[in-house]
Design a protein around this motif. Structure first.
Motif, short mmCIF file in Angstrom:
data_model
loop_
_atom_site.label_atom_id
_atom_site.label_comp_id
_atom_site.label_asym_id
_atom_site.label_seq_id
_atom_site.Cartn_x
_atom_site.Cartn_y
_atom_site.Cartn_z
N THR A 25 0.81 -1.22 0.00
CA THR A 25 0.00 0.00 0.00
C THR A 25 0.84 1.27 0.00
O THR A 25 0.30 2.37 -0.12
CB THR A 25 -0.91 0.01 1.23
OG1 THR A 25 -0.11 -0.11 2.40
CG2 THR A 25 -1.90 -1.14 1.17
N ALA A 26 2.16 1.12 0.15
CA ALA A 26 3.05 2.29 0.13
C ALA A 26 4.44 1.83 -0.29
O ALA A 26 4.76 0.63 -0.22
CB ALA A 26 3.09 2.96 1.50
N GLU A 27 5.26 2.76 -0.73
CA GLU A 27 6.62 2.42 -1.16
C GLU A 27 7.47 2.04 0.05
O GLU A 27 7.54 2.80 1.03
CB GLU A 27 7.26 3.60 -1.89
CG GLU A 27 8.66 3.32 -2.37
CD GLU A 27 9.27 4.50 -3.11
OE1 GLU A 27 10.50 4.47 -3.35
OE2 GLU A 27 8.52 5.44 -3.46
N PRO A 28 8.11 0.88 0.02
CA PRO A 28 8.95 0.48 1.15
C PRO A 28 10.34 1.12 1.07
O PRO A 28 10.82 1.48 0.00
CB PRO A 28 9.02 -1.03 0.98
CG PRO A 28 8.98 -1.24 -0.50
CD PRO A 28 8.06 -0.17 -1.03
N GLN A 29 10.98 1.23 2.22
CA GLN A 29 12.35 1.74 2.27
C GLN A 29 13.38 0.62 2.14
O GLN A 29 14.57 0.88 2.01
CB GLN A 29 12.57 2.48 3.60
CG GLN A 29 11.62 3.65 3.81
CD GLN A 29 11.70 4.66 2.68
OE1 GLN A 29 12.78 5.17 2.35
NE2 GLN A 29 10.55 4.96 2.06
N ALA A 30 12.90 -0.61 2.15
CA ALA A 30 13.76 -1.79 1.98
C ALA A 30 12.89 -2.90 1.39
O ALA A 30 11.66 -2.80 1.35
CB ALA A 30 14.36 -2.22 3.31
N ASN A 31 13.55 -3.94 0.92
CA ASN A 31 12.79 -5.06 0.35
C ASN A 31 11.82 -5.63 1.39
O ASN A 31 12.14 -5.70 2.58
CB ASN A 31 13.72 -6.17 -0.12
CG ASN A 31 14.50 -5.77 -1.36
OD1 ASN A 31 14.29 -4.68 -1.91
ND2 ASN A 31 15.38 -6.64 -1.81
N VAL A 32 10.66 -6.03 0.89
CA VAL A 32 9.64 -6.62 1.75
C VAL A 32 9.42 -8.06 1.29
O VAL A 32 9.07 -8.32 0.14
CB VAL A 32 8.31 -5.85 1.69
CG1 VAL A 32 7.25 -6.53 2.57
CG2 VAL A 32 8.51 -4.40 2.12
N SER A 100 8.01 -9.50 6.26
CA SER A 100 9.21 -9.21 7.05
C SER A 100 10.08 -8.26 6.25
O SER A 100 10.19 -8.37 5.02
CB SER A 100 9.98 -10.50 7.37
OG SER A 100 10.41 -11.14 6.19
N SER A 101 10.69 -7.29 6.94
CA SER A 101 11.51 -6.28 6.26
C SER A 101 12.29 -5.50 7.29
O SER A 101 11.88 -5.40 8.46
CB SER A 101 10.60 -5.35 5.45
OG SER A 101 11.35 -4.31 4.86
N THR A 102 13.40 -4.92 6.86
CA THR A 102 14.11 -3.99 7.74
C THR A 102 13.40 -2.65 7.80
O THR A 102 13.72 -1.81 8.64
CB THR A 102 15.56 -3.79 7.26
OG1 THR A 102 15.55 -3.34 5.91
CG2 THR A 102 16.34 -5.09 7.37
N ASP A 103 12.42 -2.46 6.91
CA ASP A 103 11.54 -1.30 6.98
C ASP A 103 10.48 -1.61 8.03
O ASP A 103 9.60 -2.45 7.81
CB ASP A 103 10.90 -1.05 5.61
CG ASP A 103 10.02 0.20 5.59
OD1 ASP A 103 9.58 0.64 6.67
OD2 ASP A 103 9.75 0.71 4.50
N VAL A 104 10.55 -0.94 9.16
CA VAL A 104 9.68 -1.28 10.28
C VAL A 104 8.21 -1.07 9.95
O VAL A 104 7.33 -1.65 10.58
CB VAL A 104 10.05 -0.47 11.54
CG1 VAL A 104 11.45 -0.85 12.03
CG2 VAL A 104 9.96 1.04 11.26
N ALA A 105 7.92 -0.25 8.94
CA ALA A 105 6.53 0.00 8.57
C ALA A 105 5.88 -1.25 7.98
O ALA A 105 4.66 -1.41 8.03
CB ALA A 105 6.44 1.16 7.58
#
Length: 237
Positions: A25-32, A100-105
């Motif tokens: 639903t939004a652009e991630p800051q890291a791979n998801v 799971s991602s290093t992007d906490v969002a």
């Protein structure tokens, strides 16, 4: 994380597939990384895959990866209804999505969709009669034979007891047929024979009566099946 079924009703008939589109639903800051798992651990009711060509493979989980460059592009998960031979009714199960991602969002986001595998099996007994007339001849060793088979796999042994309604005229062999979960679809033969009683009584008919029992399979225990009527042609004058 959004998962949505592309079909109006979340039901799958055995061995066909439905599609679920997964998208962020939004652009991630890291791979998801998104794991997509079926709650049906044995794979008998519903399996998941990322390719329509692999539909039917027993996969409990598959994995989709979204990046900052493709996060708007939906990825398709194929859910395939499992096939068994048991009359077990429609079975509900869930497809779970977890990220799971290093992007906490996006780390730890979850979603689920409920589906139903529509059963296509019916517990019944099939009596397979030959094209020849159902008759035996007194004083003749020729038998009238037919076969019996189950139409679905039982969860316990199924015994079919066979009796003649007039044993003075017609006998039946064997007296019991037993079908197991391994032999349910192998037809077994029933043989009716005449009794030579030296009495001029004219042609007499008898019914081969079948009684179905099973210790724990309620679909088969007490199931009613039609009698088979056999005519005994008299040879006495």
């Amino acid at each position: 994380l959004v998962g949505s079924a592309t079909t109006a009703e979340p039901t799958i008939t055995c061995c066909t597939s439905t599609e679920i589109e997964v998208v962020l639903t939004a652009e991630p800051q890291a791979n998801v990384n998104i794991s997509v798992c079926s709650s049906d651990f044995g794979g008998t009711e519903g399996t998941v895959s990322l390719s329509s060509s692999s539909s039917g493979a027993i996969d409990q989980c598959v994995f989709a990866i979204f990046t900052a460059s493709d996060w708007t592009e939906a990825q398709t998960v194929y859910v395939t209804g499992g096939n068994d031979d048991i009359d077990d009714g429609n079975q509900a199960y869930n497809v779970y999505f977890s990220s799971s991602s290093t992007d906490v969002a996006f780390d730890g986001s979850d979603a689920s969709i409920g589906l139903v595998n529509v059963d296509d099996d019916v517990a019944s007994v099939s009596t397979q009669l030959p094209a020849t007339p159902a008759r035996v001849y007194e004083g003749n060793a020729t038998q009238y034979s037919y076969s019996i088979v189950l139409t679905s796999q039982p969860i316990d042994d199924v015994a079919i007891s066979l009796t003649s309604s007039n044993e003075d005229q017609i006998t039946v062999d064997p007296s019991v047929l037993t079908f197991t979960s391994a032999t349910w679809d192998v037809a077994q033969s029933v043989h009716a024979s005449s009794v030579d009683n030296y009495i001029d009584e004219g042609d007499v008919s008898a019914s081969i009566v079948a009684t179905v029992t099973s210790a724990t399979d309620a679909n088969y225990d007490g199931l009613e099946i039609a009698d088979v009527d056999v005519l005994c042609v008299n040879n006495d004058v």
